[in-house]
Design a protein around this motif. Structure first.
Motif, PDB file in Angstrom:
ATOM      1  N   ALA A  16       6.621 -50.881  39.577  1.00 34.91           N
ATOM      2  CA  ALA A  16       7.927 -51.785  39.679  1.00 34.91           C
ATOM      3  C   ALA A  16       8.049 -52.279  41.700  1.00 34.91           C
ATOM      4  CB  ALA A  16       9.330 -51.683  39.350  1.00 34.91           C
ATOM      5  N   VAL A  17       7.970 -51.227  42.189  1.00 30.44           N
ATOM      6  CA  VAL A  17       8.119 -51.272  43.587  1.00 30.44           C
ATOM      7  C   VAL A  17       6.846 -52.322  44.241  1.00 30.44           C
ATOM      8  CG1 VAL A  17       7.820 -50.262  45.943  1.00 30.44           C
ATOM      9  CG2 VAL A  17       9.385 -49.256  44.154  1.00 30.44           C
ATOM     10  N   PHE A  18       5.646 -52.073  43.655  1.00 31.93           N
ATOM     11  CA  PHE A  18       4.251 -52.618  43.960  1.00 31.93           C
ATOM     12  C   PHE A  18       4.529 -54.097  43.504  1.00 31.93           C
ATOM     13  CE2 PHE A  18       3.023 -48.584  45.247  1.00 31.93           C
ATOM     14  CZ  PHE A  18       2.534 -48.721  46.519  1.00 31.93           C
ATOM     15  N   ALA A  19       5.098 -54.170  42.456  1.00 30.06           N
ATOM     16  CA  ALA A  19       4.990 -55.583  41.701  1.00 30.06           C
ATOM     17  C   ALA A  19       6.023 -56.578  42.594  1.00 30.06           C
ATOM     18  CB  ALA A  19       5.742 -55.511  40.343  1.00 30.06           C
ATOM     19  N   ARG A  20       7.363 -55.933  43.129  1.00 29.49           N
ATOM     20  CA  ARG A  20       8.134 -56.510  43.679  1.00 29.49           C
ATOM     21  C   ARG A  20       7.679 -56.877  45.136  1.00 29.49           C
ATOM     22  NH1 ARG A  20      11.624 -52.665  41.573  1.00 29.49           N
ATOM     23  NH2 ARG A  20      11.927 -51.602  43.623  1.00 29.49           N
ATOM     24  N   GLY A  21       6.733 -56.323  45.691  1.00 30.68           N
ATOM     25  CA  GLY A  21       6.121 -56.347  46.845  1.00 30.68           C
ATOM     26  C   GLY A  21       5.071 -57.393  47.058  1.00 30.68           C
ATOM     27  N   ALA A  22       4.291 -57.730  45.876  1.00 29.44           N
ATOM     28  CA  ALA A  22       3.352 -58.610  45.634  1.00 29.44           C
ATOM     29  C   ALA A  22       3.809 -60.156  45.742  1.00 29.44           C
ATOM     30  CB  ALA A  22       2.550 -58.455  44.142  1.00 29.44           C
ATOM     31  N   SER A  23       2.618 -60.900  46.418  1.00 32.94           N
ATOM     32  CA  SER A  23       3.009 -62.352  46.297  1.00 32.94           C
ATOM     33  C   SER A  23       3.081 -62.961  45.111  1.00 32.94           C
ATOM     34  CB  SER A  23       1.681 -63.122  47.126  1.00 32.94           C
ATOM     35  OG  SER A  23       0.596 -62.692  46.522  1.00 32.94           O
ATOM     36  N   ASP A  24       3.188 -64.148  44.944  1.00 29.24           N
ATOM     37  CA  ASP A  24       3.274 -65.004  43.667  1.00 29.24           C
ATOM     38  C   ASP A  24       2.073 -64.842  43.090  1.00 29.24           C
ATOM     39  OD1 ASP A  24       5.969 -65.711  44.314  1.00 29.24           O
ATOM     40  OD2 ASP A  24       5.528 -67.626  44.948  1.00 29.24           O
ATOM     41  N   ASP A  25       1.008 -64.643  43.435  1.00 29.76           N
ATOM     42  CA  ASP A  25      -0.315 -64.567  42.795  1.00 29.76           C
ATOM     43  C   ASP A  25      -0.668 -63.081  42.500  1.00 29.76           C
ATOM     44  OD1 ASP A  25      -1.210 -63.680  45.373  1.00 29.76           O
ATOM     45  OD2 ASP A  25      -2.691 -65.254  45.576  1.00 29.76           O
ATOM     46  N   GLY A  26       0.233 -62.340  42.773  1.00 24.44           N
ATOM     47  CA  GLY A  26       0.058 -60.703  42.137  1.00 24.44           C
ATOM     48  C   GLY A  26      -0.695 -60.120  43.222  1.00 24.44           C
ATOM     49  N   ARG A  82       0.543 -55.613  55.008  1.00 26.43           N
ATOM     50  CA  ARG A  82       1.767 -55.549  55.411  1.00 26.43           C
ATOM     51  C   ARG A  82       2.665 -55.220  54.098  1.00 26.43           C
ATOM     52  NH1 ARG A  82       4.558 -59.667  59.542  1.00 26.43           N
ATOM     53  NH2 ARG A  82       3.712 -58.286  60.765  1.00 26.43           N
ATOM     54  N   ALA A  83       2.455 -56.034  52.922  1.00 32.60           N
ATOM     55  CA  ALA A  83       3.141 -55.560  51.924  1.00 32.60           C
ATOM     56  C   ALA A  83       2.816 -54.351  51.394  1.00 32.60           C
ATOM     57  CB  ALA A  83       3.006 -56.794  50.782  1.00 32.60           C
ATOM     58  N   PHE A  84       1.682 -54.023  51.167  1.00 30.85           N
ATOM     59  CA  PHE A  84       1.315 -52.573  50.743  1.00 30.85           C
ATOM     60  C   PHE A  84       1.970 -51.414  51.557  1.00 30.85           C
ATOM     61  CE2 PHE A  84      -1.855 -48.976  50.705  1.00 30.85           C
ATOM     62  CZ  PHE A  84      -2.372 -48.998  49.536  1.00 30.85           C
ATOM     63  N   ASP A  85       1.738 -51.528  52.860  1.00 32.24           N
ATOM     64  CA  ASP A  85       2.631 -50.761  53.776  1.00 32.24           C
ATOM     65  C   ASP A  85       4.103 -50.597  53.694  1.00 32.24           C
ATOM     66  OD1 ASP A  85      -0.022 -50.116  54.746  1.00 32.24           O
ATOM     67  OD2 ASP A  85       0.593 -51.206  56.769  1.00 32.24           O
ATOM     68  N   VAL A 108      -4.875 -56.493  48.102  1.00 33.96           N
ATOM     69  CA  VAL A 108      -5.085 -55.628  46.927  1.00 33.96           C
ATOM     70  C   VAL A 108      -4.456 -56.063  45.818  1.00 33.96           C
ATOM     71  CG1 VAL A 108      -4.406 -53.475  45.962  1.00 33.96           C
ATOM     72  CG2 VAL A 108      -4.713 -53.261  48.287  1.00 33.96           C
ATOM     73  N   ASP A 109      -5.262 -56.458  44.716  1.00 31.82           N
ATOM     74  CA  ASP A 109      -4.963 -57.455  43.785  1.00 31.82           C
ATOM     75  C   ASP A 109      -4.365 -56.350  42.431  1.00 31.82           C
ATOM     76  OD1 ASP A 109      -7.212 -56.725  42.275  1.00 31.82           O
ATOM     77  OD2 ASP A 109      -8.229 -58.385  42.864  1.00 31.82           O
ATOM     78  N   PHE A 110      -4.057 -56.982  41.282  1.00 32.84           N
ATOM     79  CA  PHE A 110      -3.697 -56.312  40.252  1.00 32.84           C
ATOM     80  C   PHE A 110      -4.499 -55.051  39.943  1.00 32.84           C
ATOM     81  CE2 PHE A 110      -3.496 -55.508  35.765  1.00 32.84           C
ATOM     82  CZ  PHE A 110      -2.418 -54.721  35.563  1.00 32.84           C
ATOM     83  N   ASP A 111      -5.778 -55.441  39.760  1.00 32.36           N
ATOM     84  CA  ASP A 111      -6.854 -54.568  39.014  1.00 32.36           C
ATOM     85  C   ASP A 111      -6.920 -53.499  40.170  1.00 32.36           C
ATOM     86  OD1 ASP A 111      -7.299 -55.951  36.856  1.00 32.36           O
ATOM     87  OD2 ASP A 111      -9.026 -57.230  37.761  1.00 32.36           O
ATOM     88  N   ALA A 162       4.990 -54.236  34.790  1.00 26.48           N
ATOM     89  CA  ALA A 162       5.047 -54.789  36.084  1.00 26.48           C
ATOM     90  C   ALA A 162       4.495 -56.348  36.540  1.00 26.48           C
ATOM     91  CB  ALA A 162       4.550 -53.633  37.195  1.00 26.48           C
ATOM     92  N   PHE A 163       3.501 -56.560  36.075  1.00 28.07           N
ATOM     93  CA  PHE A 163       3.177 -57.717  36.367  1.00 28.07           C
ATOM     94  C   PHE A 163       3.117 -58.840  35.245  1.00 28.07           C
ATOM     95  CE2 PHE A 163       1.126 -55.119  39.516  1.00 28.07           C
ATOM     96  CZ  PHE A 163       1.337 -55.713  40.586  1.00 28.07           C
ATOM     97  N   ASP A 164       3.672 -58.478  34.350  1.00 31.05           N
ATOM     98  CA  ASP A 164       4.095 -59.455  33.016  1.00 31.05           C
ATOM     99  C   ASP A 164       5.277 -59.742  33.767  1.00 31.05           C
ATOM    100  OD1 ASP A 164       4.276 -60.976  30.694  1.00 31.05           O
ATOM    101  OD2 ASP A 164       4.981 -59.291  29.503  1.00 31.05           O
ATOM    102  N   TYR A 165       5.286 -60.889  34.381  1.00 31.16           N
ATOM    103  CA  TYR A 165       6.476 -61.420  35.002  1.00 31.16           C
ATOM    104  C   TYR A 165       7.539 -62.027  34.305  1.00 31.16           C
ATOM    105  CZ  TYR A 165       4.189 -60.618  39.619  1.00 31.16           C
ATOM    106  OH  TYR A 165       3.599 -60.013  40.360  1.00 31.16           O
ATOM    107  N   ASP A 166       6.915 -62.880  33.048  1.00 30.96           N
ATOM    108  CA  ASP A 166       7.874 -63.461  32.343  1.00 30.96           C
ATOM    109  C   ASP A 166       8.204 -62.796  30.736  1.00 30.96           C
ATOM    110  OD1 ASP A 166       5.318 -63.936  31.023  1.00 30.96           O
ATOM    111  OD2 ASP A 166       5.542 -66.072  31.234  1.00 30.96           O
TER     112      ASP A 166
END
Length: 115
Positions: A21-31, A36-39, A78-81, A105-109
């Motif tokens: 969940a923490v990493f999903a919140r930090g990801a951009s709209d394209d996941g 910087r977001a990873f850190d 770093v993408d989802f996979d 975490a990545f099933d946004y809807d």
């Protein structure tokens, strides 16, 4: 080393759902996660200020190397996979729990699909 990468963030001490969940919140709209977001996501789990002064640069170097390892295709993100593969090694919990947490975490809807 993998052992040090596991030890520093202590991800195995957190529920796998929380980690993803923490990493999903930090990801951009394209996941994807930039460096910087990873850190920033890892700073949720690693209290650099609590580390002995001499260990801080090494900890930051380990986290930087972890990004490089997870960015398997070398595109600077770093993408989802890639994330799911890396966190599966680092996070605690069963394999099934990790897969389910990563998916959720990545099933946004919440429709049961990753889009």
């Amino acid at each position: 080393s993998i052992a040090e990468a596991r030890r520093l963030p202590s991800l195995d001490q957190y529920p796998v759902e929380e980690v993803f969940a923490v990493f999903a919140r930090g990801a951009s709209d394209d996941g994807r996660l930039s460096r910087r977001a990873f850190d920033a996501c890892f700073e949720t789990f690693v209290d650099y200020d609590a580390l002995p002064t001499g260990e801080r640069p090494r900890a930051r170097a380990v986290m930087a190397r972890l990004f490089d390892i997870m960015d398997a295709d070398g595109d600077g993100y770093v993408d989802f996979d890639e994330l799911a593969s890396g966190l599966t090694i680092l996070a605690g919990g069963s394999r099934d729990a990790k897969v389910e947490a990563a998916f959720n975490a990545f099933d946004y809807d919440g429709d049961g699909f990753l889009t």
